[in-house]
Motif scaffolding. Structure first.
Motif, PDB file in Angstrom:
ATOM      1  N   GLU A  28       1.984   6.569  -7.050  1.00 27.57           N
ATOM      2  CA  GLU A  28       0.869   7.493  -7.384  1.00 27.57           C
ATOM      3  C   GLU A  28       1.620   8.916  -7.570  1.00 27.57           C
ATOM      4  OE1 GLU A  28      -1.992   7.830  -8.366  1.00 27.57           O
ATOM      5  OE2 GLU A  28      -2.867   5.742  -7.934  1.00 27.57           O
ATOM      6  N   ILE A  29       2.610   9.081  -6.478  1.00 30.65           N
ATOM      7  CA  ILE A  29       3.530  10.322  -6.385  1.00 30.65           C
ATOM      8  C   ILE A  29       4.443  10.214  -7.709  1.00 30.65           C
ATOM      9  CG2 ILE A  29       5.340  11.740  -5.195  1.00 30.65           C
ATOM     10  CD1 ILE A  29       3.882  10.413  -2.692  1.00 30.65           C
ATOM     11  N   LYS A  30       4.906   9.195  -8.061  1.00 31.37           N
ATOM     12  CA  LYS A  30       5.997   8.836  -9.167  1.00 31.37           C
ATOM     13  C   LYS A  30       5.285   9.501 -10.470  1.00 31.37           C
ATOM     14  CE  LYS A  30       8.745   5.290 -11.150  1.00 31.37           C
ATOM     15  NZ  LYS A  30       9.198   3.902 -11.044  1.00 31.37           N
ATOM     16  N   ARG A  31       3.907   9.046 -10.664  1.00 31.54           N
ATOM     17  CA  ARG A  31       3.132   9.319 -12.031  1.00 31.54           C
ATOM     18  C   ARG A  31       3.082  10.852 -11.932  1.00 31.54           C
ATOM     19  NH1 ARG A  31      -1.987  10.915 -12.563  1.00 31.54           N
ATOM     20  NH2 ARG A  31      -2.751   9.810 -10.531  1.00 31.54           N
ATOM     21  N   GLN A  32       2.677  11.552 -10.845  1.00 30.35           N
ATOM     22  CA  GLN A  32       2.735  13.150 -10.937  1.00 30.35           C
ATOM     23  C   GLN A  32       4.163  13.699 -11.237  1.00 30.35           C
ATOM     24  OE1 GLN A  32       1.054  13.972  -7.056  1.00 30.35           O
ATOM     25  NE2 GLN A  32      -0.973  13.059  -7.566  1.00 30.35           N
ATOM     26  N   VAL A  33       5.269  13.131 -10.752  1.00 32.11           N
ATOM     27  CA  VAL A  33       6.588  13.317 -11.144  1.00 32.11           C
ATOM     28  C   VAL A  33       6.764  13.248 -12.684  1.00 32.11           C
ATOM     29  CG1 VAL A  33       8.976  13.120 -10.446  1.00 32.11           C
ATOM     30  CG2 VAL A  33       7.280  13.202  -8.563  1.00 32.11           C
ATOM     31  N   ILE A  34       6.412  11.991 -13.100  1.00 30.03           N
ATOM     32  CA  ILE A  34       6.748  11.819 -14.446  1.00 30.03           C
ATOM     33  C   ILE A  34       5.939  12.817 -15.339  1.00 30.03           C
ATOM     34  CG2 ILE A  34       6.582  10.128 -16.436  1.00 30.03           C
ATOM     35  CD1 ILE A  34       6.843   7.890 -14.176  1.00 30.03           C
ATOM     36  N   THR A  91      -4.366  -5.170  -3.849  1.00 28.50           N
ATOM     37  CA  THR A  91      -3.204  -4.161  -3.860  1.00 28.50           C
ATOM     38  C   THR A  91      -2.338  -4.497  -4.963  1.00 28.50           C
ATOM     39  OG1 THR A  91      -3.744  -3.884  -1.603  1.00 28.50           O
ATOM     40  CG2 THR A  91      -1.657  -3.121  -2.336  1.00 28.50           C
ATOM     41  N   LEU A  92      -1.803  -5.730  -4.969  1.00 29.21           N
ATOM     42  CA  LEU A  92      -0.970  -6.009  -6.178  1.00 29.21           C
ATOM     43  C   LEU A  92      -1.265  -5.539  -7.576  1.00 29.21           C
ATOM     44  CD1 LEU A  92       0.573  -9.228  -4.710  1.00 29.21           C
ATOM     45  CD2 LEU A  92       1.700  -7.094  -4.964  1.00 29.21           C
ATOM     46  N   GLN A  93      -2.423  -5.811  -7.762  1.00 26.73           N
ATOM     47  CA  GLN A  93      -3.229  -5.550  -9.267  1.00 26.73           C
ATOM     48  C   GLN A  93      -3.070  -4.016  -9.321  1.00 26.73           C
ATOM     49  OE1 GLN A  93      -3.914  -7.748 -11.537  1.00 26.73           O
ATOM     50  NE2 GLN A  93      -4.538  -5.957 -12.891  1.00 26.73           N
ATOM     51  N   GLU A  94      -3.544  -3.445  -8.524  1.00 31.53           N
ATOM     52  CA  GLU A  94      -3.447  -1.802  -8.392  1.00 31.53           C
ATOM     53  C   GLU A  94      -1.999  -1.294  -8.537  1.00 31.53           C
ATOM     54  OE1 GLU A  94      -5.643   0.748  -5.616  1.00 31.53           O
ATOM     55  OE2 GLU A  94      -6.334  -1.038  -4.734  1.00 31.53           O
ATOM     56  N   LEU A  95      -0.955  -1.981  -7.803  1.00 29.10           N
ATOM     57  CA  LEU A  95       0.296  -1.508  -8.007  1.00 29.10           C
ATOM     58  C   LEU A  95       0.760  -1.834  -9.551  1.00 29.10           C
ATOM     59  CD1 LEU A  95       2.678  -0.315  -6.323  1.00 29.10           C
ATOM     60  CD2 LEU A  95       3.284  -2.716  -5.789  1.00 29.10           C
ATOM     61  N   LYS A  96       0.346  -3.007 -10.087  1.00 22.50           N
ATOM     62  CA  LYS A  96       0.797  -3.365 -11.345  1.00 22.50           C
ATOM     63  C   LYS A  96       0.192  -2.590 -12.263  1.00 22.50           C
ATOM     64  CE  LYS A  96       0.159  -6.967 -14.538  1.00 22.50           C
ATOM     65  NZ  LYS A  96      -0.409  -8.535 -14.944  1.00 22.50           N
ATOM     66  N   GLU A  97      -0.973  -1.909 -12.236  1.00 20.08           N
ATOM     67  CA  GLU A  97      -1.651  -1.175 -13.085  1.00 20.08           C
ATOM     68  C   GLU A  97      -1.045   0.431 -13.335  1.00 20.08           C
ATOM     69  OE1 GLU A  97      -6.027  -1.091 -11.987  1.00 20.08           O
ATOM     70  OE2 GLU A  97      -5.985  -3.328 -12.856  1.00 20.08           O
ATOM     71  N   ILE A  98      -0.801   0.659 -12.124  1.00 19.34           N
ATOM     72  CA  ILE A  98      -0.054   1.971 -12.077  1.00 19.34           C
ATOM     73  C   ILE A  98       1.104   1.899 -12.357  1.00 19.34           C
ATOM     74  CG2 ILE A  98       0.795   1.945  -9.554  1.00 19.34           C
ATOM     75  CD1 ILE A  98      -0.225   5.077  -9.651  1.00 19.34           C
ATOM     76  N   ASN A  99       1.958   0.978 -12.278  1.00 18.59           N
ATOM     77  CA  ASN A  99       3.257   0.645 -12.869  1.00 18.59           C
ATOM     78  C   ASN A  99       3.302   0.600 -14.124  1.00 18.59           C
ATOM     79  OD1 ASN A  99       5.011   1.077 -10.323  1.00 18.59           O
ATOM     80  ND2 ASN A  99       4.721  -1.151  -9.917  1.00 18.59           N
ATOM     81  N   GLN A 100       2.449  -0.007 -14.952  1.00 17.65           N
ATOM     82  CA  GLN A 100       2.477  -0.039 -16.238  1.00 17.65           C
ATOM     83  C   GLN A 100       2.010   1.103 -16.866  1.00 17.65           C
ATOM     84  OE1 GLN A 100      -0.895  -2.793 -16.853  1.00 17.65           O
ATOM     85  NE2 GLN A 100       0.673  -4.690 -17.097  1.00 17.65           N
ATOM     86  N   ARG A 107       0.766  -1.361  -0.142  1.00 13.27           N
ATOM     87  CA  ARG A 107      -0.037  -0.111   0.026  1.00 13.27           C
ATOM     88  C   ARG A 107       0.935   1.101   0.079  1.00 13.27           C
ATOM     89  NH1 ARG A 107      -4.670   0.419  -1.909  1.00 13.27           N
ATOM     90  NH2 ARG A 107      -5.728  -1.624  -1.646  1.00 13.27           N
ATOM     91  N   GLU A 108       1.999   1.331   0.662  1.00 11.13           N
ATOM     92  CA  GLU A 108       2.951   2.341   0.835  1.00 11.13           C
ATOM     93  C   GLU A 108       3.691   2.669  -0.668  1.00 11.13           C
ATOM     94  OE1 GLU A 108       5.591   1.560   4.271  1.00 11.13           O
ATOM     95  OE2 GLU A 108       3.843   1.625   5.501  1.00 11.13           O
ATOM     96  N   MET A 109       3.884   1.341  -1.247  1.00 14.66           N
ATOM     97  CA  MET A 109       4.466   1.491  -2.551  1.00 14.66           C
ATOM     98  C   MET A 109       3.705   1.953  -3.523  1.00 14.66           C
ATOM     99  SD  MET A 109       7.294   0.930  -3.819  1.00 14.66           S
ATOM    100  CE  MET A 109       7.745   0.587  -5.560  1.00 14.66           C
ATOM    101  N   LEU A 110       2.243   1.477  -3.385  1.00 20.17           N
ATOM    102  CA  LEU A 110       1.269   2.172  -4.238  1.00 20.17           C
ATOM    103  C   LEU A 110       1.113   3.694  -4.182  1.00 20.17           C
ATOM    104  CD1 LEU A 110      -1.052   1.266  -6.195  1.00 20.17           C
ATOM    105  CD2 LEU A 110      -2.636   1.232  -4.111  1.00 20.17           C
ATOM    106  N   ALA A 111       1.173   4.229  -2.816  1.00 17.38           N
ATOM    107  CA  ALA A 111       1.175   5.725  -2.699  1.00 17.38           C
ATOM    108  C   ALA A 111       2.253   6.249  -3.329  1.00 17.38           C
ATOM    109  CB  ALA A 111       1.137   5.691  -1.078  1.00 17.38           C
ATOM    110  N   LEU A 112       3.613   5.611  -3.031  1.00 15.43           N
ATOM    111  CA  LEU A 112       4.734   6.249  -3.847  1.00 15.43           C
ATOM    112  C   LEU A 112       4.751   5.974  -5.334  1.00 15.43           C
ATOM    113  CD1 LEU A 112       7.562   7.159  -2.758  1.00 15.43           C
ATOM    114  CD2 LEU A 112       8.439   4.755  -2.964  1.00 15.43           C
TER     115      LEU A 112
END
Length: 167
Positions: A26-32, A108-117, A19-24
């Motif tokens: 999200e921030i990474k997406r904004q930074v990109i 959570t892992l599925q959400e993380l996978k989607e945002i990483n993609q 979950r913490e990684m997911l929040a990170l």
């Protein structure tokens, strides 16, 4: 603490960590999107630390699984997934707790996978834009932008540098 309780606790810790990684992410997406390279590098360093923190949790999970198998009378060192482990648990309440943790972790892992993609696609698009921009600035124009009579074969051979220095 029973092996099942230990396993559920480790899975909950893993889910919270992700979950913490997911929040990170999200921030990474904004930074990109902002194209803030320095902050992106800092976030990637945090991600690297996160990955190192996952190793002890994974070791604890494996230990809890093996302990659970031994409690159930299975001497083998099988590497079972949660669904397979749930088949070894006969108490409906315990089985339900385990399956709920599994479902939450899988979500959570599925959400993380989607945002990483999505982040990967954004980075690829940024790189393509940079590549295109470099090609536009660095390439030699096929012909000058000024009029040249078609019969004039001795015209300017084209610009050599990045910028036109003629005044």
């Amino acid at each position: 603490m029973a092996a099942l309780d230990k396993l559920i606790a480790v899975l909950q810790q893993t889910e919270q960590s992700h979950r913490e990684m997911l929040a990170l992410s999200e921030i990474k997406r904004q930074v990109i999107v902002k194209n803030d390279v320095d902050q992106l590098i800092a976030l990637m360093n945090k991600e690297s630390k996160f990955m190192k923190q996952q190793e002890p949790l994974e070791s604890e999970r494996l230990s809890a699984v093996h302990e659970l198998l031994q409690e159930r009378g299975i001497k083998s060192m099988l590497n079972l997934n949660i669904t397979e482990i749930s088949k070894l648990i006969f108490d409906p309440a315990d089985k339900q707790r385990l399956l709920e943790v599994q479902k939450k972790l899988a979500g959570t892992l599925q959400e993380l996978k989607e945002i990483n993609q999505l982040n990967q696609k954004l980075i690829e698009q940024s790189l393509m834009f940079i590549d295109l921009s470099m090609d536009i600035f660095a390439s030699r124009p096929e012909q000058d932008a000024t009029y040249q009579h078609p019969a004039d074969k001795n015209g300017n051979p084209g610009r050599i540098g990045l910028f036109d220095t003629r005044a």
